[in-house]
Scaffold this motif. Structure first.
Motif, PDB file in Angstrom:
ATOM      1  N   LYS A 217      20.652 -12.616  20.280  1.00  0.00           N
ATOM      2  CA  LYS A 217      20.812 -13.117  18.912  1.00  0.00           C
ATOM      3  C   LYS A 217      21.613 -14.415  18.910  1.00  0.00           C
ATOM      4  O   LYS A 217      21.277 -15.373  18.203  1.00  0.00           O
ATOM      5  CB  LYS A 217      21.509 -12.050  18.052  1.00  0.00           C
ATOM      6  CG  LYS A 217      21.622 -12.405  16.597  1.00  0.00           C
ATOM      7  CD  LYS A 217      22.251 -11.265  15.801  1.00  0.00           C
ATOM      8  CE  LYS A 217      22.419 -11.662  14.358  1.00  0.00           C
ATOM      9  NZ  LYS A 217      23.025 -10.596  13.554  1.00  0.00           N
TER      10      LYS A 217
ATOM     11  N   PHE B 120      19.325 -17.264  20.103  1.00  0.00           N
ATOM     12  CA  PHE B 120      18.397 -17.718  19.060  1.00  0.00           C
ATOM     13  C   PHE B 120      19.128 -18.481  17.960  1.00  0.00           C
ATOM     14  O   PHE B 120      18.608 -19.468  17.436  1.00  0.00           O
ATOM     15  CB  PHE B 120      17.618 -16.545  18.475  1.00  0.00           C
ATOM     16  CG  PHE B 120      16.662 -15.918  19.450  1.00  0.00           C
ATOM     17  CD1 PHE B 120      15.793 -16.701  20.202  1.00  0.00           C
ATOM     18  CD2 PHE B 120      16.620 -14.545  19.624  1.00  0.00           C
ATOM     19  CE1 PHE B 120      14.911 -16.138  21.099  1.00  0.00           C
ATOM     20  CE2 PHE B 120      15.749 -13.970  20.522  1.00  0.00           C
ATOM     21  CZ  PHE B 120      14.887 -14.766  21.262  1.00  0.00           C
ATOM     22  N   LYS B 121      20.330 -18.049  17.642  1.00  0.00           N
ATOM     23  CA  LYS B 121      21.132 -18.759  16.636  1.00  0.00           C
ATOM     24  C   LYS B 121      21.449 -20.173  17.136  1.00  0.00           C
ATOM     25  O   LYS B 121      21.333 -21.146  16.391  1.00  0.00           O
ATOM     26  CB  LYS B 121      22.421 -17.987  16.352  1.00  0.00           C
ATOM     27  CG  LYS B 121      23.300 -18.639  15.316  1.00  0.00           C
ATOM     28  CD  LYS B 121      24.559 -17.822  15.063  1.00  0.00           C
ATOM     29  CE  LYS B 121      25.428 -18.537  14.034  1.00  0.00           C
ATOM     30  NZ  LYS B 121      26.715 -17.894  13.853  1.00  0.00           N
TER      31      LYS B 121
ATOM     32  N   ALA C   6      18.328 -22.358  16.957  1.00  0.00           N
ATOM     33  CA  ALA C   6      18.021 -22.725  15.570  1.00  0.00           C
ATOM     34  C   ALA C   6      19.014 -23.752  15.026  1.00  0.00           C
ATOM     35  O   ALA C   6      18.610 -24.764  14.447  1.00  0.00           O
ATOM     36  CB  ALA C   6      18.007 -21.479  14.695  1.00  0.00           C
TER      37      ALA C   6
ATOM     38  N   LYS D 238       7.568 -21.198  21.396  1.00  0.00           N
ATOM     39  CA  LYS D 238       8.351 -19.974  21.394  1.00  0.00           C
ATOM     40  C   LYS D 238       9.762 -20.298  21.836  1.00  0.00           C
ATOM     41  O   LYS D 238       9.983 -21.173  22.661  1.00  0.00           O
ATOM     42  CB  LYS D 238       7.750 -18.939  22.343  1.00  0.00           C
ATOM     43  CG  LYS D 238       6.398 -18.422  21.879  1.00  0.00           C
ATOM     44  CD  LYS D 238       5.864 -17.380  22.837  1.00  0.00           C
ATOM     45  CE  LYS D 238       4.485 -16.941  22.451  1.00  0.00           C
ATOM     46  NZ  LYS D 238       4.466 -15.839  21.522  1.00  0.00           N
ATOM     47  N   LYS D 239      10.664 -19.561  21.268  1.00  0.00           N
ATOM     48  CA  LYS D 239      12.058 -19.643  21.670  1.00  0.00           C
ATOM     49  C   LYS D 239      12.317 -18.415  22.535  1.00  0.00           C
ATOM     50  O   LYS D 239      12.048 -17.289  22.110  1.00  0.00           O
ATOM     51  CB  LYS D 239      12.961 -19.622  20.442  1.00  0.00           C
ATOM     52  CG  LYS D 239      12.654 -20.742  19.461  1.00  0.00           C
ATOM     53  CD  LYS D 239      13.338 -20.491  18.138  1.00  0.00           C
ATOM     54  CE  LYS D 239      12.864 -21.478  17.101  1.00  0.00           C
ATOM     55  NZ  LYS D 239      13.370 -21.167  15.764  1.00  0.00           N
TER      56      LYS D 239
ATOM     57  N   ALA E 126      15.101 -16.248  24.856  1.00  0.00           N
ATOM     58  CA  ALA E 126      16.466 -15.966  25.292  1.00  0.00           C
ATOM     59  C   ALA E 126      16.337 -15.172  26.585  1.00  0.00           C
ATOM     60  O   ALA E 126      15.718 -14.110  26.592  1.00  0.00           O
ATOM     61  CB  ALA E 126      17.211 -15.158  24.239  1.00  0.00           C
TER      62      ALA E 126
ATOM     63  N   LYS F 263      13.794 -12.128  25.717  1.00  0.00           N
ATOM     64  CA  LYS F 263      13.447 -11.906  24.307  1.00  0.00           C
ATOM     65  C   LYS F 263      12.769 -13.166  23.785  1.00  0.00           C
ATOM     66  O   LYS F 263      13.086 -14.259  24.230  1.00  0.00           O
ATOM     67  CB  LYS F 263      14.711 -11.627  23.470  1.00  0.00           C
ATOM     68  CG  LYS F 263      15.496 -10.438  23.910  1.00  0.00           C
ATOM     69  CD  LYS F 263      14.870  -9.178  23.403  1.00  0.00           C
ATOM     70  CE  LYS F 263      15.772  -7.972  23.686  1.00  0.00           C
ATOM     71  NZ  LYS F 263      15.174  -6.733  23.247  1.00  0.00           N
ATOM     72  N   GLU F 264      11.849 -12.973  22.831  1.00  0.00           N
ATOM     73  CA  GLU F 264      11.157 -14.135  22.274  1.00  0.00           C
ATOM     74  C   GLU F 264      11.235 -14.159  20.762  1.00  0.00           C
ATOM     75  O   GLU F 264      11.353 -13.144  20.108  1.00  0.00           O
ATOM     76  CB  GLU F 264       9.694 -14.167  22.716  1.00  0.00           C
ATOM     77  CG  GLU F 264       8.798 -13.172  22.015  1.00  0.00           C
ATOM     78  CD  GLU F 264       7.342 -13.322  22.422  1.00  0.00           C
ATOM     79  OE1 GLU F 264       6.692 -14.279  21.957  1.00  0.00           O
ATOM     80  OE2 GLU F 264       6.872 -12.472  23.181  1.00  0.00           O
ATOM     81  N   SER F 265      11.153 -15.373  20.258  1.00  0.00           N
ATOM     82  CA  SER F 265      11.086 -15.621  18.829  1.00  0.00           C
ATOM     83  C   SER F 265      10.076 -16.742  18.630  1.00  0.00           C
ATOM     84  O   SER F 265      10.169 -17.775  19.301  1.00  0.00           O
ATOM     85  CB  SER F 265      12.464 -16.044  18.310  1.00  0.00           C
ATOM     86  OG  SER F 265      12.383 -16.435  16.956  1.00  0.00           O
TER      87      SER F 265
END
Length: 175
Positions: A132, A135-136, A139, A156-157, A159, A170-172
């Protein structure tokens, strides 16, 4: 900073990877891992990365800055896709420096922004909270700015979070 500008550099990385990993991982596994990443199969990418880490590293390899070890490993492995993607490391984009950016030569393909995080058990951090935070950071710092500027609409982002030899990806998705 890592950017793969020419064939000589790729040849050097290839020789290093071949010599260092030859007995531990085979090229086919590496190809599967990288194809999974390009195809967006992050679960398979994670599975193959875990296999490589387990085969290659000792806990003693990580030292005081394990994030740098993972960063160097992944950047070195990504050199294999430099024919179709530009691999950049520790470059400025947006309001800061991302860890790794993968920019496809064809902007219709998926690009990636990767941030590495170590789980800080002293602060009761978990894999989820570290991801988290990654990703923060992506962003808030707008690390995708360079990708977008190059016309890459799908990105894709990622981590890549680790606790010793335990690696989680992990992906976002973008926007």
């Amino acid at each position: 900073m890592l950017s793969i500008p020419n064939e000589e550099v790729k040849t050097t990385y290839t020789a290093i990877i071949d010599n260092y990993f030859a007995e531990k991982i085979n090229r086919k596994k590496l190809e599967i891992m990288l194809k999974a990443l390009i195809d967006g199969d992050i679960l398979l990418f994670e599975k193959m990365l875990k296999m490589i880490v387990l085969a290659v590293f000792s806990y003693h390899d990580f030292g005081d800055e394990p994030e740098k070890v993972y960063h160097a490993l992944v950047a070195g492995l990504l050199v294999w896709i430099s024919d179709t993607h530009e691999i950049k490391s520790n470059r400025e984009s947006g309001y800061g420096r991302y860890d790794i950016s993968i920019i496809p030569n064809d902007p219709r393909q998926t690009g990636y922004v990767i941030e590495f995080k170590t789980v800080n058990t002293d602060d009761n951090e978990t894999i989820e909270s570290a991801a988290k935070a990654a990703f923060k950071q992506i962003a808030e710092k707008k690390y995708e700015t360079e990708l977008v500027g190059r016309g890459v609409k799908n990105y894709k982002k990622l981590a890549i979070v680790f606790k010793g030899k335990d690696v989680t990806v992990k992906e976002s998705d973008s926007g």
